[in-house]
Design a protein around this motif. Structure first.
Motif, PDB file in Angstrom:
ATOM      1  N   LYS A  67     -36.912  -7.288   7.314  1.00 52.66           N
ATOM      2  CA  LYS A  67     -38.132  -6.782   7.918  1.00 52.66           C
ATOM      3  C   LYS A  67     -37.793  -6.120   9.259  1.00 52.66           C
ATOM      4  O   LYS A  67     -36.786  -6.469   9.879  1.00 52.66           O
ATOM      5  CB  LYS A  67     -39.114  -7.932   8.160  1.00 52.66           C
ATOM      6  CG  LYS A  67     -39.441  -8.747   6.932  1.00 52.66           C
ATOM      7  CD  LYS A  67     -40.335  -9.938   7.300  1.00 52.66           C
ATOM      8  CE  LYS A  67     -40.662 -10.783   6.084  1.00 52.66           C
ATOM      9  NZ  LYS A  67     -41.529 -11.940   6.447  1.00 52.66           N
ATOM     10  N   PRO A  68     -38.640  -5.217   9.733  1.00 51.16           N
ATOM     11  CA  PRO A  68     -38.380  -4.605  11.045  1.00 51.16           C
ATOM     12  C   PRO A  68     -38.210  -5.645  12.152  1.00 51.16           C
ATOM     13  O   PRO A  68     -37.418  -5.442  13.083  1.00 51.16           O
ATOM     14  CB  PRO A  68     -39.618  -3.735  11.267  1.00 51.16           C
ATOM     15  CG  PRO A  68     -40.058  -3.367   9.885  1.00 51.16           C
ATOM     16  CD  PRO A  68     -39.781  -4.590   9.056  1.00 51.16           C
ATOM     17  N   GLN A  75     -33.129  -0.121   5.459  1.00 51.31           N
ATOM     18  CA  GLN A  75     -34.564   0.052   5.320  1.00 51.31           C
ATOM     19  C   GLN A  75     -35.255  -1.281   5.082  1.00 51.31           C
ATOM     20  O   GLN A  75     -34.631  -2.230   4.579  1.00 51.31           O
ATOM     21  CB  GLN A  75     -34.861   0.994   4.149  1.00 51.31           C
ATOM     22  CG  GLN A  75     -34.420   2.423   4.389  1.00 51.31           C
ATOM     23  CD  GLN A  75     -34.882   3.352   3.276  1.00 51.31           C
ATOM     24  OE1 GLN A  75     -35.236   2.930   2.185  1.00 51.31           O
ATOM     25  NE2 GLN A  75     -34.890   4.652   3.557  1.00 51.31           N
ATOM     26  N   PRO A  76     -36.520  -1.382   5.431  1.00 56.72           N
ATOM     27  CA  PRO A  76     -37.262  -2.619   5.145  1.00 56.72           C
ATOM     28  C   PRO A  76     -37.168  -2.970   3.664  1.00 56.72           C
ATOM     29  O   PRO A  76     -37.254  -2.098   2.796  1.00 56.72           O
ATOM     30  CB  PRO A  76     -38.696  -2.258   5.547  1.00 56.72           C
ATOM     31  CG  PRO A  76     -38.529  -1.217   6.610  1.00 56.72           C
ATOM     32  CD  PRO A  76     -37.339  -0.409   6.180  1.00 56.72           C
ATOM     33  N   SER A  98     -35.267  -0.359   9.724  1.00 61.02           N
ATOM     34  CA  SER A  98     -36.205   0.713  10.015  1.00 61.02           C
ATOM     35  C   SER A  98     -36.220   1.713   8.871  1.00 61.02           C
ATOM     36  O   SER A  98     -35.187   1.933   8.218  1.00 61.02           O
ATOM     37  CB  SER A  98     -35.810   1.422  11.312  1.00 61.02           C
ATOM     38  OG  SER A  98     -36.651   2.527  11.559  1.00 61.02           O
ATOM     39  N   SER A  99     -37.372   2.324   8.674  1.00 52.80           N
ATOM     40  CA  SER A  99     -37.473   3.365   7.662  1.00 52.80           C
ATOM     41  C   SER A  99     -37.296   4.737   8.305  1.00 52.80           C
ATOM     42  O   SER A  99     -37.323   5.754   7.609  1.00 52.80           O
ATOM     43  CB  SER A  99     -38.822   3.283   6.949  1.00 52.80           C
ATOM     44  OG  SER A  99     -39.887   3.322   7.883  1.00 52.80           O
TER      45      SER A  99
END
Length: 115
Positions: free
Chosen positions: A86-87, A13-14, A114-115
């Motif tokens: 970060k993405p 996740q970010p 990614s979330s």
């Protein structure tokens, strides 16, 4: 001949962290440098970080302060610690080693943020 095997990629996740490893085997003499590139879909491959035999490191501006490159001289493994992901860090990450006058490259490991 030198073989490189990357590991440690995955989905995160970010804001999360991952540590990539690049294990080198074979004739590891006259080490000169190692590093990591990455390639995102539709984009050119870019240098992320590198470290030379004297220990000097270099980072892309986009990862400074978040990523740390290191190398274990004993087990011939390179690392890329990635924090605050970060993405836009999503890419396939490739390690490379320069041994003598030869450059060796790994096959890559996918990192998805990614979330």
């Amino acid at each position: 001949q030198v073989q490189l095997v990357e590991s440690g990629g995955g989905l995160v996740q970010p804001g999360g962290s991952l540590r990539l490893s690049c294990a080198a085997s074979g004739s590891i003499f006259r080490f000169r440098a190692m590093g990591w590139d990455r390639q995102a879909p539709g984009k050119q491959r870019e240098l992320v970080a590198s470290i030379i035999s004297g220990g000097t490191t270099n980072y892309a501006d986009s990862v400074k302060g978040r990523f740390t490159i290191s190398r274990d001289n004993v087990d011939n493994t390179g690392y890329l610690q990635m924090n605050s992901l970060k993405p836009e860090d999503t890419a396939v990450y490739f390690c490379w080693w320069i041994i003598g006058s030869q450059t060796y490259r790994g096959r890559g490991t996918q990192v998805t943020v990614s979330s």
